[in-house]
Design an enzyme around this catalytic site. Structure first.
Site, mmCIF file in Angstrom:
data_model
loop_
_atom_site.group_PDB
_atom_site.id
_atom_site.type_symbol
_atom_site.label_atom_id
_atom_site.label_comp_id
_atom_site.label_asym_id
_atom_site.label_seq_id
_atom_site.Cartn_x
_atom_site.Cartn_y
_atom_site.Cartn_z
ATOM 1 N N TYR A 19 -47.233 29.279 45.255
ATOM 2 C CA TYR A 19 -46.649 30.227 44.288
ATOM 3 C C TYR A 19 -47.521 31.476 44.161
ATOM 4 O O TYR A 19 -47.028 32.594 44.065
ATOM 5 C CB TYR A 19 -46.479 29.562 42.918
ATOM 6 N N ARG A 51 -38.741 14.920 36.611
ATOM 7 C CA ARG A 51 -38.087 15.943 35.777
ATOM 8 C C ARG A 51 -37.101 15.330 34.790
ATOM 9 O O ARG A 51 -35.987 15.831 34.617
ATOM 10 C CB ARG A 51 -37.346 16.971 36.652
ATOM 11 N N ASP A 101 -45.613 22.454 32.515
ATOM 12 C CA ASP A 101 -45.266 22.880 33.873
ATOM 13 C C ASP A 101 -46.531 22.917 34.722
ATOM 14 O O ASP A 101 -47.630 23.042 34.174
ATOM 15 C CB ASP A 101 -44.590 24.259 33.875
ATOM 16 N N ARG A 139 -34.616 24.228 23.632
ATOM 17 C CA ARG A 139 -34.967 25.309 24.567
ATOM 18 C C ARG A 139 -34.395 26.649 24.100
ATOM 19 O O ARG A 139 -35.052 27.691 24.242
ATOM 20 C CB ARG A 139 -34.440 24.941 25.962
HETATM 21 O O1 1CP Z 1 -39.650 15.750 32.470
HETATM 22 C C1 1CP Z 1 -40.167 16.588 33.182
HETATM 23 O O2 1CP Z 1 -40.520 16.329 34.358
HETATM 24 C C2 1CP Z 1 -40.342 17.953 32.646
HETATM 25 C C3 1CP Z 1 -41.721 18.530 32.720
HETATM 26 C C4 1CP Z 1 -41.926 19.380 33.973
HETATM 27 C C5 1CP Z 1 -42.615 19.018 35.139
HETATM 28 C C6 1CP Z 1 -43.221 17.658 35.448
HETATM 29 C C7 1CP Z 1 -41.496 20.730 34.133
HETATM 30 C C8 1CP Z 1 -40.740 21.514 33.141
HETATM 31 N N1 1CP Z 1 -41.992 21.181 35.338
HETATM 32 C C9 1CP Z 1 -42.655 20.164 35.962
HETATM 33 C C10 1CP Z 1 -43.356 20.191 37.260
HETATM 34 C C11 1CP Z 1 -43.051 21.282 38.227
HETATM 35 N N2 1CP Z 1 -42.848 22.626 37.988
HETATM 36 C C12 1CP Z 1 -43.033 21.096 39.632
HETATM 37 C C13 1CP Z 1 -43.315 19.778 40.325
HETATM 38 C C14 1CP Z 1 -42.081 18.915 40.315
HETATM 39 C C15 1CP Z 1 -41.012 19.277 41.323
HETATM 40 O O3 1CP Z 1 -41.323 19.423 42.513
HETATM 41 O O4 1CP Z 1 -39.865 19.367 40.900
HETATM 42 C C16 1CP Z 1 -42.761 22.328 40.230
HETATM 43 C C17 1CP Z 1 -42.630 22.618 41.712
HETATM 44 C C18 1CP Z 1 -42.640 23.292 39.187
HETATM 45 C C19 1CP Z 1 -42.382 24.730 39.335
HETATM 46 C C20 1CP Z 1 -41.147 25.100 38.591
HETATM 47 N N3 1CP Z 1 -41.117 25.332 37.252
HETATM 48 C C21 1CP Z 1 -39.825 25.168 39.099
HETATM 49 C C22 1CP Z 1 -39.413 24.929 40.556
HETATM 50 C C23 1CP Z 1 -39.185 26.217 41.265
HETATM 51 C C24 1CP Z 1 -39.046 26.079 42.767
HETATM 52 O O5 1CP Z 1 -39.946 26.540 43.497
HETATM 53 O O6 1CP Z 1 -38.050 25.480 43.224
HETATM 54 C C25 1CP Z 1 -38.992 25.489 38.013
HETATM 55 C C26 1CP Z 1 -37.505 25.686 38.015
HETATM 56 C C27 1CP Z 1 -39.818 25.584 36.850
HETATM 57 C C28 1CP Z 1 -39.392 25.813 35.444
HETATM 58 C C29 1CP Z 1 -39.291 24.577 34.628
HETATM 59 N N4 1CP Z 1 -40.333 23.669 34.450
HETATM 60 C C30 1CP Z 1 -39.916 22.650 33.620
HETATM 61 C C31 1CP Z 1 -38.542 22.922 33.258
HETATM 62 C C32 1CP Z 1 -37.715 22.048 32.334
HETATM 63 C C33 1CP Z 1 -38.173 24.115 33.900
HETATM 64 C C34 1CP Z 1 -36.811 24.809 33.807
HETATM 65 C C35 1CP Z 1 -36.880 25.970 32.898
HETATM 66 C C36 1CP Z 1 -36.360 25.756 31.510
HETATM 67 O O7 1CP Z 1 -35.851 24.710 31.090
HETATM 68 O O8 1CP Z 1 -36.436 26.739 30.794
#
Ligand code: 1CP
Length: 349
Positions: A149, A24, A74, A37
């Protein structure tokens, strides 16, 4: 000049410094990300803009000097493209209004054709291929984590509904796993064809399963995914949080790199004599510690893992918004300056 230390470490070849990237690594802890964003009300709208996605993907490479970039997208992106009613809710994560209950719910999702449905991702990867001086890691979610999910309707602490579905309807579960595996393979192959040199499969929550359930319900489908990816030139990485008890199962899969987190010690990993490269395992909360403590804990990891062929420094799980970018930059420099040939193997101690 293209800098391939990360790929060499994935293939367990000798390297001149320890490669590092952060789970991340593009996100809210970066001021420039927050500005980009803020211009998009919806996360998925940002994902559909190749120029901006490429910019966000490059941010940690430019600001921190990490050895790999990870595509900005994502794990839910391909499911959204297939018609799933998923939204990313601020402060929560993916939320699905109509959770899955039986296999026939799958009929509401069209089969993924990456060139038709995810043209913007393919375009982002192509742009990055010409812009980056380090390898690009493409990624996708693994079937269990995606299914969690879809079945829970959002994030979960215990995955009761997902496991209940798995135990009660094994045939439906099998159909769901096979459907999601086919999607993951076609999505990752499209990213590789567009220029991703590595792909990581995120199975973030599979550590909730015991080893027997993993062997029965998950390992066959993961084997199929990684076997299909072996037809490409890309290196493959597998990630889950809290899954040290599954490493023996993972080591049997046709994958190149395994992840481990802070719940599993580097000494334990060394003692396991895994056949694969490994990445890990700093607790991301350590990034809030004073730098001398952060440095000491990092040094402990490097002293045990640094001289092992095939080690990539990473966090045990993702970065979070409160992390200070300067702290991360200092950490990256410290890892790069670590004298790799000091030969401080714990076996000699
Ligand atoms: O640099 C990077 O890694 C950013 C790209 C990225 C990646 C690889 C994002 C952007 N999401 C992911 C993968 C992802 N998404 C995973 C696997 C990694 C991990 O375990 O952390 C998972 C479980 C998700 C699902 C997800 N999407 C969550 C987790 C929720 C939970 O169950 O705890 C969240 C918060 C998101 C939203 C999201 N995805 C990415 C960002 C930057 C965000 C935050 C929202 C935003 O900035 O608006």
């Amino acid at each position: 000049m293209f800098h391939d230390t990360f790929l060499k470490a994935c293939r367990q070849e000798p390297v001149s410094r320890i490669p590092v990237w952060y789970m991340r690594q593009a996100g809210r802890y970066q001021a420039e990300y927050r500005v980009i964003r803020a211009q998009h009300h919806n996360f998925f709208d940002l994902c559909r803009d190749p120029e901006l996605c490429a910019r966000v993907t490059r941010l940690p490479v430019e600001h921190l000097g990490v050895d790999a970039a990870i595509l900005f997208s994502d794990i839910m992106t391909p499911l959204k493209a297939r018609g799933l009613d998923v939204e990313l809710v601020e402060g929560t994560g993916p939320v699905i209004r109509h959770p899955f209950r039986r296999a026939h719910d799958l009929s509401s999702l069209r089969t993924l054709d990456p060139d038709r449905d995810l043209q913007y991702v393919i375009e982002t990867v192509k742009l990055l291929h010409s812009q980056l001086s380090v390898p690009l890691i493409g990624f996708a979610g693994a079937p269990f984590t995606l299914a969690s999910y879809m079945i829970e309707g959002g994030p979960s602490k215990n995955y009761h509904l997902t496991k209940g579905f798995m135990y009660t309807h094994p045939d439906d579960w099998q159909a769901l796993m096979e459907d999601l595996a086919a999607m993951t393979v076609s999505y990752l192959k499209a990213q590789i064809a567009a220029g991703a040199q590595a792909v990581q499969v995120f199975d973030s929550w599979v550590g909730a399963l015991g080893a027997e359930d993993y062997r029965t319900f998950i390992a066959p489908v993961m084997r199929n995914i990684f076997t299909a990816l072996r037809q490409t030139d890309a290196v493959t990485l597998y990630f889950a949080a809290g899954a040290g008890h599954l490493l023996k199962e993972w080591d049997k899969l046709p994958v190149d790199v395994l992840s481990f987190d802070w719940r599993t010690s580097p000494q334990f990993i060394r003692g396991m004599h895994l056949s694969k490269a490994v990445q890990g395992n700093l607790d991301p909360s350590m990034l809030l510690a004073p730098f001398p403590l952060l440095k000491e804990r990092t040094r402990q990891i490097l002293d045990v893992m640094g001289c092992r062929p095939g080690f990539i420094f990473n966090l045990g799980h993702g970065l979070f918004p409160e992390v200070d970018e300067q702290q991360l930059k200092r950490l990256t420099d410290f890892i790069h300056q670590y004298p790799i040939y000091k030969e401080r193997s714990y076996e000699d101690e």
